[in-house]
Design a protein around this motif. Structure first.
Motif, PDB file in Angstrom:
ATOM      1  N   GLU A 183       0.641  -1.253  -0.086  1.00 47.63           N
ATOM      2  CA  GLU A 183       0.062  -0.065  -0.113  1.00 47.63           C
ATOM      3  C   GLU A 183       1.028   1.248  -0.130  1.00 47.63           C
ATOM      4  OE1 GLU A 183      -4.150  -1.432   2.410  1.00 47.63           O
ATOM      5  OE2 GLU A 183      -2.229  -1.068   3.580  1.00 47.63           O
ATOM      6  N   LEU A 184       1.924   1.367   0.710  1.00 47.25           N
ATOM      7  CA  LEU A 184       2.872   2.319   0.562  1.00 47.25           C
ATOM      8  C   LEU A 184       3.585   2.555  -0.741  1.00 47.25           C
ATOM      9  CD1 LEU A 184       4.753   1.897   4.127  1.00 47.25           C
ATOM     10  CD2 LEU A 184       3.187   3.798   3.580  1.00 47.25           C
ATOM     11  N   ALA A 185       3.965   1.442  -1.084  1.00 46.77           N
ATOM     12  CA  ALA A 185       4.526   1.580  -2.515  1.00 46.77           C
ATOM     13  C   ALA A 185       3.718   2.194  -3.478  1.00 46.77           C
ATOM     14  CB  ALA A 185       4.952   0.172  -3.049  1.00 46.77           C
ATOM     15  N   ALA A 186       2.278   2.333  -3.519  1.00 45.54           N
ATOM     16  CA  ALA A 186       1.331   2.543  -4.363  1.00 45.54           C
ATOM     17  C   ALA A 186       1.190   4.020  -4.108  1.00 45.54           C
ATOM     18  CB  ALA A 186      -0.051   1.941  -4.189  1.00 45.54           C
ATOM     19  N   LEU A 187       1.875   4.639  -3.239  1.00 46.92           N
ATOM     20  CA  LEU A 187       2.038   6.152  -2.852  1.00 46.92           C
ATOM     21  C   LEU A 187       3.174   6.819  -3.598  1.00 46.92           C
ATOM     22  CD1 LEU A 187       0.798   6.296   0.844  1.00 46.92           C
ATOM     23  CD2 LEU A 187      -0.614   6.285  -1.253  1.00 46.92           C
ATOM     24  N   VAL A 188       3.920   6.084  -4.183  1.00 48.35           N
ATOM     25  CA  VAL A 188       5.325   6.308  -4.761  1.00 48.35           C
ATOM     26  C   VAL A 188       5.525   6.652  -6.121  1.00 48.35           C
ATOM     27  CG1 VAL A 188       7.817   6.058  -4.509  1.00 48.35           C
ATOM     28  CG2 VAL A 188       6.693   5.468  -2.534  1.00 48.35           C
ATOM     29  N   SER A 189       5.590   7.639  -6.535  1.00 48.09           N
ATOM     30  CA  SER A 189       5.428   7.745  -8.005  1.00 48.09           C
ATOM     31  C   SER A 189       6.898   7.976  -8.602  1.00 48.09           C
ATOM     32  CB  SER A 189       5.007   9.140  -8.390  1.00 48.09           C
ATOM     33  OG  SER A 189       5.518  10.092  -8.005  1.00 48.09           O
ATOM     34  N   ARG A 190       6.961   7.864  -9.949  1.00 48.19           N
ATOM     35  CA  ARG A 190       8.236   7.965 -10.742  1.00 48.19           C
ATOM     36  C   ARG A 190       8.955   9.241 -10.249  1.00 48.19           C
ATOM     37  NH1 ARG A 190       8.032   8.756 -16.584  1.00 48.19           N
ATOM     38  NH2 ARG A 190       7.043  10.768 -15.810  1.00 48.19           N
ATOM     39  N   ASN A 191       8.127  10.471 -10.453  1.00 44.86           N
ATOM     40  CA  ASN A 191       8.600  11.821 -10.402  1.00 44.86           C
ATOM     41  C   ASN A 191       9.174  12.044  -8.841  1.00 44.86           C
ATOM     42  OD1 ASN A 191       7.981  11.913 -12.889  1.00 44.86           O
ATOM     43  ND2 ASN A 191       6.711  13.766 -12.760  1.00 44.86           N
ATOM     44  N   SER A 192       8.264  11.238  -7.757  1.00 45.62           N
ATOM     45  CA  SER A 192       8.715  11.635  -6.440  1.00 45.62           C
ATOM     46  C   SER A 192      10.118  11.040  -6.336  1.00 45.62           C
ATOM     47  CB  SER A 192       7.570  10.828  -5.667  1.00 45.62           C
ATOM     48  OG  SER A 192       7.756   9.653  -5.337  1.00 45.62           O
ATOM     49  N   MET A 193      10.758   9.939  -7.008  1.00 47.71           N
ATOM     50  CA  MET A 193      11.974   9.394  -6.748  1.00 47.71           C
ATOM     51  C   MET A 193      12.886  10.141  -7.603  1.00 47.71           C
ATOM     52  SD  MET A 193      11.121   5.465  -6.464  1.00 47.71           S
ATOM     53  CE  MET A 193       9.886   5.196  -7.861  1.00 47.71           C
ATOM     54  N   ILE A 194      12.648  11.079  -8.594  1.00 42.38           N
ATOM     55  CA  ILE A 194      13.378  12.185  -9.033  1.00 42.38           C
ATOM     56  C   ILE A 194      13.450  13.239  -8.302  1.00 42.38           C
ATOM     57  CG2 ILE A 194      13.758  13.026 -11.502  1.00 42.38           C
ATOM     58  CD1 ILE A 194      12.172  11.038 -12.780  1.00 42.38           C
ATOM     59  N   GLY A 195      12.500  13.681  -7.612  1.00 48.08           N
ATOM     60  CA  GLY A 195      12.438  14.897  -6.899  1.00 48.08           C
ATOM     61  C   GLY A 195      11.420  15.850  -7.586  1.00 48.08           C
ATOM     62  N   THR A 196      10.816  15.509  -8.668  1.00 43.48           N
ATOM     63  CA  THR A 196      10.028  16.418  -9.396  1.00 43.48           C
ATOM     64  C   THR A 196       8.475  16.458  -8.883  1.00 43.48           C
ATOM     65  OG1 THR A 196      10.036  15.150 -11.378  1.00 43.48           O
ATOM     66  CG2 THR A 196      11.403  16.995 -11.484  1.00 43.48           C
ATOM     67  N   GLY A 197       8.223  15.340  -7.813  1.00 46.17           N
ATOM     68  CA  GLY A 197       7.045  15.218  -7.473  1.00 46.17           C
ATOM     69  C   GLY A 197       7.193  14.624  -5.956  1.00 46.17           C
ATOM     70  N   LEU A 198       5.805  14.546  -5.371  1.00 45.85           N
ATOM     71  CA  LEU A 198       5.793  14.451  -3.850  1.00 45.85           C
ATOM     72  C   LEU A 198       5.076  12.813  -3.796  1.00 45.85           C
ATOM     73  CD1 LEU A 198       4.692  17.501  -2.487  1.00 45.85           C
ATOM     74  CD2 LEU A 198       7.062  16.831  -2.574  1.00 45.85           C
ATOM     75  N   ALA A 199       5.159  12.178  -2.748  1.00 43.54           N
ATOM     76  CA  ALA A 199       4.471  11.237  -2.530  1.00 43.54           C
ATOM     77  C   ALA A 199       3.006  11.382  -2.541  1.00 43.54           C
ATOM     78  CB  ALA A 199       4.899  10.405  -1.302  1.00 43.54           C
ATOM     79  N   LEU A 200       2.149  10.576  -2.859  1.00 42.96           N
ATOM     80  CA  LEU A 200       0.665  10.684  -3.025  1.00 42.96           C
ATOM     81  C   LEU A 200       0.139  10.545  -1.789  1.00 42.96           C
ATOM     82  CD1 LEU A 200      -0.280   8.448  -5.975  1.00 42.96           C
ATOM     83  CD2 LEU A 200       0.231  10.953  -6.216  1.00 42.96           C
ATOM     84  N   GLU A 201      -0.837  11.282  -1.433  1.00 42.27           N
ATOM     85  CA  GLU A 201      -1.732  11.131   0.086  1.00 42.27           C
ATOM     86  C   GLU A 201      -2.565   9.679   0.115  1.00 42.27           C
ATOM     87  OE1 GLU A 201      -1.197  12.740   2.725  1.00 42.27           O
ATOM     88  OE2 GLU A 201       0.384  13.920   1.367  1.00 42.27           O
ATOM     89  N   PRO A 202      -2.331   8.805   1.015  1.00 37.95           N
ATOM     90  CA  PRO A 202      -3.366   7.761   0.950  1.00 37.95           C
ATOM     91  C   PRO A 202      -4.840   8.078   1.037  1.00 37.95           C
ATOM     92  CG  PRO A 202      -2.562   8.135   3.135  1.00 37.95           C
ATOM     93  CD  PRO A 202      -1.834   9.134   2.393  1.00 37.95           C
ATOM     94  N   LYS A 203      -5.538   7.270   0.487  1.00 38.95           N
ATOM     95  CA  LYS A 203      -6.988   7.353   0.359  1.00 38.95           C
ATOM     96  C   LYS A 203      -7.617   6.794   1.436  1.00 38.95           C
ATOM     97  CE  LYS A 203      -7.105   7.731  -4.938  1.00 38.95           C
ATOM     98  NZ  LYS A 203      -7.767   7.019  -6.124  1.00 38.95           N
ATOM     99  N   ARG A 204      -8.569   7.606   2.106  1.00 41.33           N
ATOM    100  CA  ARG A 204      -8.953   6.998   3.544  1.00 41.33           C
ATOM    101  C   ARG A 204     -10.528   6.811   3.393  1.00 41.33           C
ATOM    102  NH1 ARG A 204      -5.196   4.047   6.675  1.00 41.33           N
ATOM    103  NH2 ARG A 204      -3.732   5.423   6.984  1.00 41.33           N
TER     104      ARG A 204
END
Length: 204
Positions: A183-204
């Motif tokens: 579930e945590l991995a689903a919050l991590v985008s490619r851009n967030s690992m380059i630094g041009t994005g942020l991790a997604l917020e979890p859907k609650r």
């Protein structure tokens, strides 16, 4: 400026997918590429190599303190154990975003990029504009990607080279406690690992 029809690329269709198909057909017809080998390469980069690998690593970094410490110190032994190393990923450095510092990765000379963890680099990563502006005006570049940082958070730019490639560990989102690594991995985008994005917020 008139179109230069003498350039060999001018005979290819403008749509990227059609260009790829035209080149594939031409290479196969000339006997330069084995269709079975090409299918295997496509399968590898579509399903085995890509940002899902990096996202799994980031999720484990978020959830396992011992793993985090090892990856931020010397990630290569663990990456070898996980079979996430090789060409374009021989020497990796993980840099962690914090409330004080946001990291962004660029390759100013060409397009060095951690293929085993992130797959094939996006077109914009290889562009002259990104390579120049990410160093000169990183906050403006981030804003164009929809990332606005707090005024007190510094930006650090890391320049990838043929010897060393970087991967950004984004800040773990608030309200993500209790989530599994998948579930945590689903919050991590490619851009967030380059630094041009942020991790997604979890859907609650």
């Amino acid at each position: 400026m008139p179109h230069d029809y003498s350039h060999p690329h001018s005979h290819l269709p403008s749509d990227p997918a059609l260009r790829v198909k035209a080149l594939e057909t031409l290479l196969v017809r000339k006997g330069l590429v084995d269709p079975a080998a090409l299918d295997e390469i496509i399968e590898t980069y579509a399903h085995k190599v890509g940002p899902q690998n990096g996202a799994r690593v980031v999720a484990k970094i978020w959830s396992d303190p011992a793993f985090r410490e090892a990856m931020l110190s010397d990630p290569m032994p663990l990456l070898r154990e996980m079979d996430l190393y090789g060409r374009q990923g021989e020497h990796m450095v993980f840099v962690e975003n914090t409330p004080e510092v946001h990291n962004i990765v660029v390759c100013t000379l060409c397009s060095c990029y951690p293929w085993p963890l992130l797959g094939i680099p996006p077109g914009w990563y290889k562009s002259d504009a990104y390579r120049a502006r990410a160093v000169r005006e990183p906050r403006s570049v981030l804003a164009e990607f929809g990332v606005t940082l707090p005024e007190g958070q510094a930006v650090r730019v890391w320049d990838s080279t043929a010897e060393t490639r970087y991967l950004v560990v984004p800040q773990r989102p608030f309200d993500s406690e209790g989530l599994s690594e998948d579930e945590l991995a689903a919050l991590v985008s490619r851009n967030s690992m380059i630094g041009t994005g942020l991790a997604l917020e979890p859907k609650r």
